[in-house]
Design a protein around this motif. Sequence first.
Motif, PDB file in Angstrom:
ATOM      1  N   ASP A  32       0.431  -1.693   0.168  1.00 12.52           N
ATOM      2  CA  ASP A  32      -0.607   0.141  -0.098  1.00 12.52           C
ATOM      3  C   ASP A  32       0.265   1.093   0.415  1.00 12.52           C
ATOM      4  O   ASP A  32       2.144   1.072  -0.016  1.00 12.52           O
ATOM      5  N   TRP A  33       0.013   2.510  -0.437  1.00 14.80           N
ATOM      6  CA  TRP A  33       0.814   3.500  -0.281  1.00 14.80           C
ATOM      7  C   TRP A  33       1.146   4.033   1.035  1.00 14.80           C
ATOM      8  O   TRP A  33       0.551   4.348   2.234  1.00 14.80           O
ATOM      9  N   ASP A  52       4.882   3.913  -2.817  1.00 16.07           N
ATOM     10  CA  ASP A  52       3.805   2.874  -3.787  1.00 16.07           C
ATOM     11  C   ASP A  52       4.361   1.590  -3.671  1.00 16.07           C
ATOM     12  O   ASP A  52       5.063   1.153  -4.249  1.00 16.07           O
ATOM     13  N   SER A 100      -4.351   4.004   0.790  1.00 17.95           N
ATOM     14  CA  SER A 100      -4.497   4.755  -0.651  1.00 17.95           C
ATOM     15  C   SER A 100      -6.204   4.337  -0.599  1.00 17.95           C
ATOM     16  O   SER A 100      -6.870   3.158  -0.586  1.00 17.95           O
ATOM     17  N   GLY A 105      -2.283  10.353  -5.060  1.00 14.47           N
ATOM     18  CA  GLY A 105      -1.203   9.914  -4.356  1.00 14.47           C
ATOM     19  C   GLY A 105      -0.545  11.375  -3.605  1.00 14.47           C
ATOM     20  O   GLY A 105      -0.158  11.187  -2.111  1.00 14.47           O
ATOM     21  N   THR A 110      -6.829  11.053  -0.199  1.00 18.91           N
ATOM     22  CA  THR A 110      -6.034   9.978  -0.529  1.00 18.91           C
ATOM     23  C   THR A 110      -6.153   9.289   0.405  1.00 18.91           C
ATOM     24  O   THR A 110      -6.686   8.104  -0.185  1.00 18.91           O
ATOM     25  N   TYR A 111      -5.446   9.087   1.499  1.00 18.53           N
ATOM     26  CA  TYR A 111      -5.346   8.678   2.568  1.00 18.53           C
ATOM     27  C   TYR A 111      -6.377   8.558   3.625  1.00 18.53           C
ATOM     28  O   TYR A 111      -7.088   9.387   3.965  1.00 18.53           O
TER      29      TYR A 111
END
Length: 124
Positions: A32-33, A52, A100, A105, A110-111
């Motif tokens: 995951d990011w 990423d 994410s 990103g 996004t998070y």
Amino acid sequence: QVQLVESGGGSVQAGGSLKLSCATSGYAFTSDWMAWFRQAPGKQRVGVALFDGSRDRIFVRDSLEGRFNFSRDIVKNTGYLHMNSLEPEDSGMYYCAAVSRGGDGFQASTYKYWGQGTQVIVSS
């Protein structure tokens, strides 16, 4: 549940360096990011670097390339933001974010998970 705890902020003279840490639990670096954001008083939160995990790739905001970088220690479950040649404009709260929802990103929306932030002050 993912938990993120930032540390390493402080006061530094312009031209100096800082290394911020983001200690994680429940986050999978390999899938995951994770990202670092910063927020100056009265301004929006801006993405500065991201990792990423699914592709093992690091991205740094274009304007910060050459000064900022991201690294991680999978054994320690910790991500880092390396900041060099710091400028007063780099001052602000720095946040770690992870997992994410999909999307850009470098966008805060996004998070899913956020740390509490660590303060960076760069004096001229």
